[in-house]
Motif scaffolding. Structure first.
Motif, mmCIF file in Angstrom:
data_model
loop_
_atom_site.group_PDB
_atom_site.id
_atom_site.type_symbol
_atom_site.label_atom_id
_atom_site.label_comp_id
_atom_site.label_asym_id
_atom_site.label_seq_id
_atom_site.Cartn_x
_atom_site.Cartn_y
_atom_site.Cartn_z
ATOM 1 N N GLY A 27 7.824 -10.143 2.560
ATOM 2 C CA GLY A 27 9.109 -9.708 2.015
ATOM 3 C C GLY A 27 9.921 -8.908 3.021
ATOM 4 O O GLY A 27 10.583 -7.937 2.665
ATOM 5 N N GLY A 28 9.853 -9.326 4.272
ATOM 6 C CA GLY A 28 10.642 -8.676 5.317
ATOM 7 C C GLY A 28 9.995 -7.431 5.901
ATOM 8 O O GLY A 28 10.538 -6.825 6.826
ATOM 9 N N ASP A 44 6.424 -15.487 6.446
ATOM 10 C CA ASP A 44 6.676 -14.601 5.297
ATOM 11 C C ASP A 44 6.654 -15.427 4.007
ATOM 12 O O ASP A 44 7.640 -16.074 3.645
ATOM 13 C CB ASP A 44 8.038 -13.915 5.490
ATOM 14 C CG ASP A 44 8.290 -12.803 4.494
ATOM 15 O OD1 ASP A 44 7.811 -12.898 3.345
ATOM 16 O OD2 ASP A 44 8.981 -11.840 4.867
ATOM 17 N N VAL A 45 5.518 -15.388 3.294
ATOM 18 C CA VAL A 45 5.376 -16.228 2.088
ATOM 19 C C VAL A 45 6.378 -15.865 1.003
ATOM 20 O O VAL A 45 6.801 -16.727 0.225
ATOM 21 C CB VAL A 45 3.950 -16.171 1.470
ATOM 22 C CG1 VAL A 45 2.941 -16.910 2.325
ATOM 23 C CG2 VAL A 45 3.506 -14.757 1.178
ATOM 24 N N VAL A 46 6.765 -14.572 0.932
ATOM 25 C CA VAL A 46 7.721 -14.162 -0.107
ATOM 26 C C VAL A 46 9.079 -14.812 0.165
ATOM 27 O O VAL A 46 9.676 -15.437 -0.730
ATOM 28 C CB VAL A 46 7.854 -12.626 -0.162
ATOM 29 C CG1 VAL A 46 8.983 -12.217 -1.104
ATOM 30 C CG2 VAL A 46 6.538 -11.998 -0.617
ATOM 31 N N TYR A 47 9.565 -14.686 1.385
ATOM 32 C CA TYR A 47 10.874 -15.264 1.703
ATOM 33 C C TYR A 47 10.844 -16.790 1.610
ATOM 34 O O TYR A 47 11.834 -17.403 1.217
ATOM 35 C CB TYR A 47 11.329 -14.813 3.089
ATOM 36 C CG TYR A 47 11.878 -13.396 3.136
ATOM 37 C CD1 TYR A 47 11.902 -12.591 2.002
ATOM 38 C CD2 TYR A 47 12.398 -12.873 4.312
ATOM 39 C CE1 TYR A 47 12.396 -11.300 2.048
ATOM 40 C CE2 TYR A 47 12.912 -11.586 4.373
ATOM 41 C CZ TYR A 47 12.908 -10.794 3.240
ATOM 42 O OH TYR A 47 13.415 -9.524 3.301
ATOM 43 N N ALA A 117 10.197 -1.589 -1.471
ATOM 44 C CA ALA A 117 10.935 -2.005 -0.277
ATOM 45 C C ALA A 117 11.159 -3.521 -0.274
ATOM 46 O O ALA A 117 12.221 -4.000 0.139
ATOM 47 C CB ALA A 117 10.185 -1.580 0.982
ATOM 48 N N ILE A 118 10.164 -4.278 -0.753
ATOM 49 C CA ILE A 118 10.314 -5.741 -0.810
ATOM 50 C C ILE A 118 11.406 -6.108 -1.819
ATOM 51 O O ILE A 118 12.253 -6.964 -1.560
ATOM 52 C CB ILE A 118 8.967 -6.421 -1.166
ATOM 53 C CG1 ILE A 118 7.945 -6.186 -0.052
ATOM 54 C CG2 ILE A 118 9.158 -7.914 -1.412
ATOM 55 C CD1 ILE A 118 6.518 -6.629 -0.387
ATOM 56 N N VAL A 133 15.653 -8.122 -9.718
ATOM 57 C CA VAL A 133 14.538 -8.598 -8.893
ATOM 58 C C VAL A 133 13.262 -7.855 -9.272
ATOM 59 O O VAL A 133 13.264 -6.623 -9.355
ATOM 60 C CB VAL A 133 14.828 -8.351 -7.385
ATOM 61 C CG1 VAL A 133 13.636 -8.767 -6.534
ATOM 62 C CG2 VAL A 133 16.089 -9.089 -6.958
ATOM 63 N N ASN A 134 12.178 -8.592 -9.496
ATOM 64 C CA ASN A 134 10.886 -7.951 -9.729
ATOM 65 C C ASN A 134 9.857 -8.515 -8.745
ATOM 66 O O ASN A 134 9.881 -9.712 -8.440
ATOM 67 C CB ASN A 134 10.404 -8.172 -11.159
ATOM 68 C CG ASN A 134 9.195 -7.306 -11.456
ATOM 69 O OD1 ASN A 134 9.203 -6.113 -11.150
ATOM 70 N ND2 ASN A 134 8.151 -7.880 -12.024
ATOM 71 N N VAL A 135 9.005 -7.644 -8.248
ATOM 72 C CA VAL A 135 7.938 -8.070 -7.343
ATOM 73 C C VAL A 135 6.607 -7.579 -7.902
ATOM 74 O O VAL A 135 6.444 -6.380 -8.149
ATOM 75 C CB VAL A 135 8.143 -7.507 -5.914
ATOM 76 C CG1 VAL A 135 6.939 -7.840 -5.027
ATOM 77 C CG2 VAL A 135 9.425 -8.072 -5.302
ATOM 78 N N LYS A 136 5.697 -8.508 -8.125
ATOM 79 C CA LYS A 136 4.370 -8.174 -8.613
ATOM 80 C C LYS A 136 3.373 -8.512 -7.509
ATOM 81 O O LYS A 136 3.591 -9.447 -6.737
ATOM 82 C CB LYS A 136 4.042 -8.979 -9.881
ATOM 83 C CG LYS A 136 5.143 -8.877 -10.937
ATOM 84 C CD LYS A 136 4.739 -9.462 -12.271
ATOM 85 C CE LYS A 136 4.431 -10.939 -12.235
ATOM 86 N NZ LYS A 136 5.613 -11.756 -11.859
#
Ligand code: MG
Length: 164
Positions: A27-28, A44-47, A117-118, A133-136
């Motif tokens: 996520g950067g 970067d798997v998130v991006y 931060a992500i 935006v949600n990040v788990k």
């Protein structure tokens, strides 16, 4: 080009092998670890998953077609360029983010401290409020390659809403 509809949903998935001697970028963020993604870009798997979710919602192919991994241009690329291109396509098609839900699967290290931060990085790139935006983050319970620390994976689901 996708038919214009009030809402469109998209899903993205990505996985990268983790090897010693590579940076881990999630996520950067550069996350301190003894290994990182063995990938053509920064891995970067998130991006990558979020890019594919946006492209999926727009019915515009996938990240591999837009940015081929045999093109030297993308070697070691900062994956922000992929999210930015997906966002440009979303805006051109007349959509904004409804909401985005991301799940990162990594056995270690724990990503909990990095989630805010992500989220902030994703909201800034996608041009939306952070509340959309949600990040788990979760482990893989030591099962299979991901659970044994050999890979990192990410799922993303996104809802796009037609602007105005
Ligand atoms: Mg990838």
């Amino acid at each position: 080009m996708a038919e214009s509809q009030p809402i469109r949903i998209g899903h993205g998935f990505d996985l990268h092998r983790l090897e010693a001697g590579h940076k881990l970028v999630v996520g950067g963020l550069h996350v301190q670890h003894d290994r990182g993604a063995d990938a053509h870009s920064d891995g970067d798997v998130v991006y990558h998953a979020v890019t594919d979710a946006v492209l999926g919602a727009l019915a515009q192919d996938d990240i591999g077609q837009l940015f081929p991994d045999n093109d030297p241009k993308w070697r070691g690329a900062d994956s922000t360029v992929f999210v930015k291109e997906a966002t440009r396509r979303m805006t051109d098609a007349g959509y904004v983010i409804g909401n985005l839900d991301v799940t990162v699967i990594l056995q270690r290290p724990k990503l909990g401290p990095h989630k805010p931060a992500i989220r902030a990085n994703l909201a800034a790139l996608l041009g939306c409020d952070i509340s959309r935006v949600n990040v788990k983050a979760k482990t893989h319970e030591r099962v299979d390659a991901v659970g044994q620390g050999h890979a990192i994976a990410c799922h993303a689901v996104i809802l796009l809403m037609q602007q105005g």
